[in-house]
Design a protein around this motif. Structure first.
Motif, PDB file in Angstrom:
ATOM      1  N   HIS A   1       0.156  16.465   1.052  1.00 48.34           N
ATOM      2  CA  HIS A   1       0.550  15.174   0.463  1.00 48.34           C
ATOM      3  C   HIS A   1      -0.152  15.004  -0.883  1.00 48.34           C
ATOM      4  CE1 HIS A   1       0.907  10.883  -0.189  1.00 48.34           C
ATOM      5  NE2 HIS A   1       1.938  10.920   0.624  1.00 48.34           N
TER       6      HIS A   1
ATOM      7  N   GLY B   1       8.802   8.384  -1.602  1.00 48.89           N
ATOM      8  CA  GLY B   1       8.378   7.642  -2.795  1.00 48.89           C
ATOM      9  C   GLY B   1       9.151   6.342  -2.882  1.00 48.89           C
ATOM     10  N   SER B   2       8.522   5.274  -2.347  1.00 52.20           N
ATOM     11  CA  SER B   2       9.109   3.927  -2.399  1.00 52.20           C
ATOM     12  C   SER B   2      10.479   3.832  -1.729  1.00 52.20           C
ATOM     13  CB  SER B   2       9.167   3.418  -3.846  1.00 52.20           C
ATOM     14  OG  SER B   2       7.847   3.303  -4.375  1.00 52.20           O
ATOM     15  N   VAL B   3      10.658   4.587  -0.643  1.00 53.52           N
ATOM     16  CA  VAL B   3      11.887   4.424   0.152  1.00 53.52           C
ATOM     17  C   VAL B   3      11.784   3.109   0.921  1.00 53.52           C
ATOM     18  CG1 VAL B   3      13.305   5.340   2.031  1.00 53.52           C
ATOM     19  CG2 VAL B   3      12.242   6.904   0.384  1.00 53.52           C
TER      20      VAL B   3
ATOM     21  N   GLU C   1       8.166  14.450  -3.066  1.00 56.79           N
ATOM     22  CA  GLU C   1       7.594  13.131  -3.293  1.00 56.79           C
ATOM     23  C   GLU C   1       7.045  13.047  -4.712  1.00 56.79           C
ATOM     24  OE1 GLU C   1       6.466  11.065   0.583  1.00 56.79           O
ATOM     25  OE2 GLU C   1       4.771  12.316   0.057  1.00 56.79           O
TER      26      GLU C   1
ATOM     27  N   LEU D   1      10.559  10.528   3.785  1.00 59.23           N
ATOM     28  CA  LEU D   1       9.166  10.394   4.211  1.00 59.23           C
ATOM     29  C   LEU D   1       8.702   9.071   3.613  1.00 59.23           C
ATOM     30  CD1 LEU D   1       6.591  11.409   5.539  1.00 59.23           C
ATOM     31  CD2 LEU D   1       6.169  12.854   3.557  1.00 59.23           C
ATOM     32  N   VAL D   2       8.351   8.149   4.496  1.00 57.02           N
ATOM     33  CA  VAL D   2       8.193   6.751   4.091  1.00 57.02           C
ATOM     34  C   VAL D   2       6.762   6.278   4.324  1.00 57.02           C
ATOM     35  CG1 VAL D   2       9.124   4.431   4.434  1.00 57.02           C
ATOM     36  CG2 VAL D   2      10.569   6.431   4.905  1.00 57.02           C
ATOM     37  N   GLY D   3       6.173   5.710   3.299  1.00 57.40           N
ATOM     38  CA  GLY D   3       4.823   5.153   3.441  1.00 57.40           C
ATOM     39  C   GLY D   3       4.892   3.682   3.805  1.00 57.40           C
ATOM     40  N   GLY D   4       4.765   2.825   2.796  1.00 56.99           N
ATOM     41  CA  GLY D   4       4.656   1.372   3.011  1.00 56.99           C
ATOM     42  C   GLY D   4       5.677   0.793   3.975  1.00 56.99           C
TER      43      GLY D   4
ATOM     44  N   LYS E   1      -0.497   6.554   6.648  1.00 58.83           N
ATOM     45  CA  LYS E   1      -1.723   6.689   5.831  1.00 58.83           C
ATOM     46  C   LYS E   1      -2.926   6.064   6.556  1.00 58.83           C
ATOM     47  CE  LYS E   1       1.229   6.990   1.834  1.00 58.83           C
ATOM     48  NZ  LYS E   1       1.429   6.834   0.406  1.00 58.83           N
TER      49      LYS E   1
ATOM     50  N   ALA F   1       6.437   7.879  -7.935  1.00 61.06           N
ATOM     51  CA  ALA F   1       7.266   6.996  -7.093  1.00 61.06           C
ATOM     52  C   ALA F   1       6.526   6.554  -5.830  1.00 61.06           C
ATOM     53  CB  ALA F   1       8.554   7.713  -6.713  1.00 61.06           C
ATOM     54  N   ILE F   2       5.362   7.132  -5.582  1.00 60.32           N
ATOM     55  CA  ILE F   2       4.666   6.839  -4.331  1.00 60.32           C
ATOM     56  C   ILE F   2       3.877   5.537  -4.457  1.00 60.32           C
ATOM     57  CG2 ILE F   2       2.859   7.595  -2.755  1.00 60.32           C
ATOM     58  CD1 ILE F   2       3.686  10.455  -3.291  1.00 60.32           C
ATOM     59  N   GLY F   3       4.249   4.576  -3.619  1.00 56.42           N
ATOM     60  CA  GLY F   3       3.522   3.314  -3.564  1.00 56.42           C
ATOM     61  C   GLY F   3       3.670   2.460  -4.806  1.00 56.42           C
TER      62      GLY F   3
ATOM     63  N   GLU G   1      -1.637  12.662  -2.146  1.00 59.69           N
ATOM     64  CA  GLU G   1      -2.963  12.019  -2.066  1.00 59.69           C
ATOM     65  C   GLU G   1      -4.023  13.031  -1.638  1.00 59.69           C
ATOM     66  OE1 GLU G   1      -1.651   8.754   0.399  1.00 59.69           O
ATOM     67  OE2 GLU G   1      -0.440   8.072  -1.297  1.00 59.69           O
TER      68      GLU G   1
ATOM     69  N   ASN H   1       4.808   7.812   7.252  1.00 61.21           N
ATOM     70  CA  ASN H   1       3.431   8.220   6.972  1.00 61.21           C
ATOM     71  C   ASN H   1       2.605   6.933   6.879  1.00 61.21           C
ATOM     72  OD1 ASN H   1       1.020   9.070   5.889  1.00 61.21           O
ATOM     73  ND2 ASN H   1       1.878   9.752   3.927  1.00 61.21           N
TER      74      ASN H   1
END
Ligand code: PGA
Length: 250
Positions: free
Chosen positions: A96, A211-213, A168, A231-234, A12, A172-174, A98, A10
Motif C-alpha cells: 500500500h 482512491g476516494s471510491v 491506487e 479497494l476502499v478506505g474511508g 487502515k 487520490a487516496i483520502g 502508505e 481497507n
C-alpha cells in the motif's frame, strides 16, 4: 467477462474491536450471501479474529493490511504469514502506498512479501500507484509498470490465481479527488498488459481501483472494462456506504 468483481475495504488504523464487530456484522447481514462478487474486509491486526468470527458462514473473506515475509524470528512488532494462516486469514494487502511512503517499503521488500504470501497460500493484494508529481511529469505508466514488474518478480502463472492487483494513485487516496474512469481505465489496461508481458494470465487477474471510491462514484468506475473492483478506505468504514459500493450498478 470471466472476472468476478471484487470489493475490498481497507480499514487502515481505525476502530476498536467493538467497531469492527459492528461493521463486519452489518456487512455480513447485507452482502454476506452475495456470490456474484467477492467481498474482502481489511481490519487492523487487533480486529482480525473478531472480524473473521463476524463473517463466519458468509462469503466474505478477511485480509490483513501487511505482514512480514519471514515465518518467525526476532522481528519485534511484526506479524508473519504463518501467524495469519493460524488465525484463518486468507488474504493480505501488500505494498500500500502508505507502507511505501510512510514506512519506507521498497519494491524489493514488497516483492519478498508477495513471494512469501504466495508460498503460504495467502492471496496477495498488491498495490501500486503514482504520486501527483510523477503524474504531472508524465511518468505514470513508467512508474506503474516498474512497480508491477518489481512486485511480481518470481511469480509464476500457476500462482496468478492468488494475485489481486490494486491501482491506487497516491493523489487520490483520502483526498476526495477520485481518478476519472478514463484515467483509471488507461492505467488498468497497461497493468493487465504488463502482467501478460510477465508471462502471467493477465485476463484472469482482478485489478481493483482505489482512491476516494465512494457510493456516488463507484458505478462509473465499474463500467470500465479493465476495472474489476475497488479497494476502499474511508467509505469502507460505514456499513451503508460499503454496502452500496458492494452493490454497485453497472
Ligand atoms: P480512500 O483510501 O478510499 O480513503 O481514498 C483508499 C486506500 O488507501 O486503499
Amino acid at each position: 467477462m470471466a472476472r468476478k468483481p471484487i470489493l475490498a475495504g481497507n480499514w487502515k488504523m481505525h476502530g476498536s474491536v467493538a467497531d469492527a464487530k459492528a461493521l463486519a456484522s452489518g456487512l455480513a447481514a447485507n452482502v454476506g450471501k452475495r456470490d456474484d462478487r467477492g467481498v474482502i474486509l481489511g481490519p487492523p491486526f487487533t480486529a482480525l479474529a473478531t472480524t473473521l468470527e463476524a463473517v463466519r458462514g458468509t462469503n466474505i473473506v478477511v485480509a490483513a493490511q501487511n505482514m512480514h515475509f519471514e515465518e518467525k524470528g526476532a522481528f519485534t512488532g511484526e506479524i508473519s504469514p504463518t501467524m495469519l494462516q493460524d488465525l484463518g486469514i486468507t488474504h493480505v494487502i501488500l505494498g500500500h502506498s502508505e507502507r511505501r511512503e510512510v514506512f519506507g517499503e521498497t519494491d524489493e521488500l514488497i516483492n519478498k512479501k508477495v513471494g512469501s504470501a504466495l508460498a503460504h497460500d495467502l492471496t496477495a493484494i498488491l498495490c501500486v500507484g503514482e504520486t501527483l508529481e510523477q503524474r504531472d511529469a508524465g511518468d505514470t505508466i513508467k512508474v506503474i509498470k516498474g512497480q508491477v514488474e518489481a512486485g511480481l518478480t518470481g511469480v509464476t502463472a500457476a500462482q496468478a490465481s492468488k494475485i489481486i492487483l490494486a491501482y491506487e494513485p497516491v493523489w487520490a487516496i483520502g483526498t476526495g479527488r477520485v481518478a476519472t474512469p478514463e484515467q483509471a481505465q488507461e492505467v488498468h489496461a497497461e497493468i493487465r498488459a504488463c502482467a501478460n508481458g510477465l508471462g502471467l494470465p493477465g485476463d484472469d487477474i482482478a485489478i481493483l481501483y482505489g482512491g476516494s471510491v465512494k457510493p456516488d462514484n463507484v458505478d462509473g468506475l465499474m463500467t470500465c472494462p479493465d476495472i474489476d473492483g475497488a479497494l476502499v478506505g474511508g467509505a469502507s468504514l460505514k456499513v451503508e456506504d460499503f454496502t452500496r459500493i458492494v452493490e454497485f450498478q453497472e
